[in-house]
Design an enzyme around this catalytic site. Structure first.
Site, PDB file in Angstrom:
ATOM      1  N   ARG A  15       0.836  -1.200   0.000  1.00 41.20           N
ATOM      2  CA  ARG A  15       0.000   0.000   0.000  1.00 41.20           C
ATOM      3  C   ARG A  15       0.876   1.258   0.000  1.00 41.20           C
ATOM      4  O   ARG A  15       2.069   1.202   0.260  1.00 41.20           O
ATOM      5  CB  ARG A  15      -0.918  -0.004   1.227  1.00 41.20           C
ATOM      6  CG  ARG A  15      -2.018  -1.043   1.180  1.00 41.20           C
ATOM      7  CD  ARG A  15      -2.800  -1.125   2.483  1.00 41.20           C
ATOM      8  NE  ARG A  15      -2.025  -1.735   3.559  1.00 41.20           N
ATOM      9  CZ  ARG A  15      -2.483  -1.935   4.797  1.00 41.20           C
ATOM     10  NH1 ARG A  15      -3.711  -1.533   5.114  1.00 41.20           N
ATOM     11  NH2 ARG A  15      -1.723  -2.507   5.714  1.00 41.20           N
ATOM     12  N   LYS A  75       1.809   1.641   7.403  1.00 39.42           N
ATOM     13  CA  LYS A  75       2.120   0.798   8.558  1.00 39.42           C
ATOM     14  C   LYS A  75       3.108   1.490   9.486  1.00 39.42           C
ATOM     15  O   LYS A  75       3.762   2.463   9.130  1.00 39.42           O
ATOM     16  CB  LYS A  75       2.674  -0.556   8.117  1.00 39.42           C
ATOM     17  CG  LYS A  75       1.637  -1.447   7.453  1.00 39.42           C
ATOM     18  CD  LYS A  75       0.426  -1.712   8.353  1.00 39.42           C
ATOM     19  CE  LYS A  75       0.756  -2.614   9.527  1.00 39.42           C
ATOM     20  NZ  LYS A  75      -0.427  -2.827  10.409  1.00 39.42           N
ATOM     21  N   TYR A  94      -0.747   4.153  10.774  1.00 35.35           N
ATOM     22  CA  TYR A  94      -1.141   3.146  11.759  1.00 35.35           C
ATOM     23  C   TYR A  94       0.073   2.869  12.646  1.00 35.35           C
ATOM     24  O   TYR A  94       1.184   2.660  12.150  1.00 35.35           O
ATOM     25  CB  TYR A  94      -1.571   1.843  11.083  1.00 35.35           C
ATOM     26  CG  TYR A  94      -2.919   1.912  10.408  1.00 35.35           C
ATOM     27  CD1 TYR A  94      -4.076   2.124  11.152  1.00 35.35           C
ATOM     28  CD2 TYR A  94      -3.040   1.756   9.028  1.00 35.35           C
ATOM     29  CE1 TYR A  94      -5.315   2.189  10.542  1.00 35.35           C
ATOM     30  CE2 TYR A  94      -4.289   1.804   8.414  1.00 35.35           C
ATOM     31  CZ  TYR A  94      -5.416   2.024   9.175  1.00 35.35           C
ATOM     32  OH  TYR A  94      -6.640   2.093   8.562  1.00 35.35           O
ATOM     33  N   HIS A  96      -0.354   1.099  16.303  1.00 33.14           N
ATOM     34  CA  HIS A  96      -0.589  -0.106  17.110  1.00 33.14           C
ATOM     35  C   HIS A  96       0.485  -0.270  18.184  1.00 33.14           C
ATOM     36  O   HIS A  96       1.095  -1.333  18.341  1.00 33.14           O
ATOM     37  CB  HIS A  96      -0.639  -1.351  16.217  1.00 33.14           C
ATOM     38  CG  HIS A  96      -1.698  -1.296  15.156  1.00 33.14           C
ATOM     39  ND1 HIS A  96      -3.051  -1.345  15.441  1.00 33.14           N
ATOM     40  CD2 HIS A  96      -1.608  -1.174  13.798  1.00 33.14           C
ATOM     41  CE1 HIS A  96      -3.750  -1.259  14.318  1.00 33.14           C
ATOM     42  NE2 HIS A  96      -2.908  -1.156  13.303  1.00 33.14           N
ATOM     43  N   GLU A 118      -5.509   4.488  13.884  1.00 35.42           N
ATOM     44  CA  GLU A 118      -6.445   3.556  14.517  1.00 35.42           C
ATOM     45  C   GLU A 118      -7.082   4.067  15.794  1.00 35.42           C
ATOM     46  O   GLU A 118      -8.052   3.474  16.286  1.00 35.42           O
ATOM     47  CB  GLU A 118      -5.771   2.202  14.793  1.00 35.42           C
ATOM     48  CG  GLU A 118      -4.788   2.173  15.954  1.00 35.42           C
ATOM     49  CD  GLU A 118      -3.388   2.587  15.573  1.00 35.42           C
ATOM     50  OE1 GLU A 118      -2.483   2.438  16.416  1.00 35.42           O
ATOM     51  OE2 GLU A 118      -3.179   3.041  14.422  1.00 35.42           O
ATOM     52  N   ASP A 270      -2.687  -7.294  14.942  1.00 33.43           N
ATOM     53  CA  ASP A 270      -1.935  -6.032  14.965  1.00 33.43           C
ATOM     54  C   ASP A 270      -2.091  -5.293  16.289  1.00 33.43           C
ATOM     55  O   ASP A 270      -1.398  -4.311  16.544  1.00 33.43           O
ATOM     56  CB  ASP A 270      -2.287  -5.127  13.782  1.00 33.43           C
ATOM     57  CG  ASP A 270      -3.766  -4.839  13.647  1.00 33.43           C
ATOM     58  OD1 ASP A 270      -4.531  -5.178  14.579  1.00 33.43           O
ATOM     59  OD2 ASP A 270      -4.176  -4.285  12.612  1.00 33.43           O
TER      60      ASP A 270
END
Length: 370
Positions: A15, A75, A94, A96, A118, A270
């Site tokens: 992505r 990511k 993101y 996490h 997120e 994740d």
């Protein structure tokens, strides 16, 4: 503002954090967009498409990190990318962090503002920047589970929808949110026997109202969960506590008692995973077996369909990217209060309460840290 978009380097991650539409939105407002060469190739977006909308293509990630005021990614940054971050930059991606404490420690030492897609959260509790990826991950979870139930892949050798005179597979979905409801609907469409468990009766009522019993809804508790997991051919775990580590709802003892060749798909990996036996895998090596049960625990499930995922993600993120570029972090948070919960790190402070609790550190509210 100079906005930088590096090529993603996490394993099997294709992505990209911006589309040509997003570039045009920023450049029309007077911002400069730097994109690493071939960053969009995995999503079938070519450099000349970015350039046509005003982006500057740079040869290496160092040029992006070195010059940009705000870094857009998909990511969480890998170790080499963390090293390139510099004081005063904004990182929007993101993160996490509850699942990656070493990353949290590394980011807290860089003097940056790290905003996590997120944990951007609306007043009604919805997660607008997680929702599109949850939608894709839920749909793909069922597809992956159906594939790995095949005998050649090590599964029980069961067709998800069965066939005339033969029972379909039993699919148990833990969690009735965005990912879980999408997983359940795809399983229903493949004519499986589908059960969804959740503690939120309103989510269950919505599914029951929409699908009129074609998806069985059950209130989740220890006994019901155990009974359903042991009866399942495919279990899809989609439990989410925003910002926090996922609870381990399926124990190793339960896995040990499951059917031989059953499949577990851990969409929550994740955030650390909701199965006690889960370990994060990749698209290049997606499954492992524990107690004769296959585990699919890919940490970036939507990365398998990067074209769809890139456009779905950037449809959701770009209004916030524009706000951050136009107004700066402080003013953007005032204008868009949901962004405040997205702020995970400011300097050496952890600013999201669930992230701080998971990491065992003090929580400093974003408004105070900024």
């Amino acid at each position: 503002m100079i906005v930088g978009v590096p090529r993603e380097i996490k394993t099997a991650e294709d992505r990209v954090a911006i589309t040509p539409v997003g570039v045009r939105e920023l450049t029309d407002r007077g911002h400069e967009v730097l994109i690493e060469k071939d960053a969009g190739e995995g999503s079938t977006i070519h450099d000349d498409e970015f350039e046509a909308q005003g982006a500057t293509i740079v040869p290496r990630a160092e040029a992006v990190f070195g010059d940009a005021d705000m870094i857009l990614k998909v990511k969480e940054p890998q170790s080499s990318e963390v090293e390139m971050l510099r004081e005063g930059q904004v990182l929007f991606t993101y993160l996490h962090l509850a699942a990656y404490p070493a990353l949290a420690e590394g980011l807290a030492g860089k003097g940056i503002i790290a905003i996590a897609y997120e944990t951007v959260q609306m007043p009604d509790g919805s997660l607008p920047l997680l929702a599109p990826m949850s939608e894709i991950a839920g749909r793909m979870a069922t597809q992956a589970g159906a594939y790995f139930l095949g005998k050649a892949q090590g599964g029980r050798g069961i067709l998800l929808g069965g066939v005339t005179g033969v029972s379909p597979a039993r699919v148990v979905v833990i969690g009735g949110g965005m990912a879980g409801s999408n997983a359940a609907v795809i399983a229903m469409g493949m004519q499986a026997d589908v059960v969804v468990l959740d503690t939120d009766i309103n989510k269950l009522r919505s599914l029951d109202s929409l699908y009129q019993g074609r998806i069985v809804t059950l209130h989740s508790n220890k006994l019901t969960l155990e009974d359903q997991v042991l009866a399942a051919d495919l279990v899809i775990g989609t439990v989410l506590v925003p910002g926090a580590a996922a609870p381990k709802l399926v124990t190793e003892e339960m896995v040990q008692s499951m059917k031989r060749g059953a499949v577990l798909v851990d969409v929550a990996i994740d955030q650390g995973g909701c199965f006690e036996t889960s370990e994060e895998t990749t698209h290049t090596d997606p499954v492992f077996t524990v107690h004769d049960v296959l585990h699919y625990a890919v940490g970036n499930i939507p990365g398998a369909v990067p074209h769809t995922s890139t456009y779905a993600l950037t449809n959701a993120t770009m209004s916030y990217v524009v706000a951050l570029a136009d107004e700066g972090v402080r003013h953007a948070i005032t204008a868009h209060p949901e962004l405040e919960l997205g702020v995970n790190i400011v300097g050496d402070s952890v600013c999201h309460d669930a992230v701080a609790e998971s990491l065992g550190v003090d929580h400093v509210p974003a408004a105070e840290a900024l």
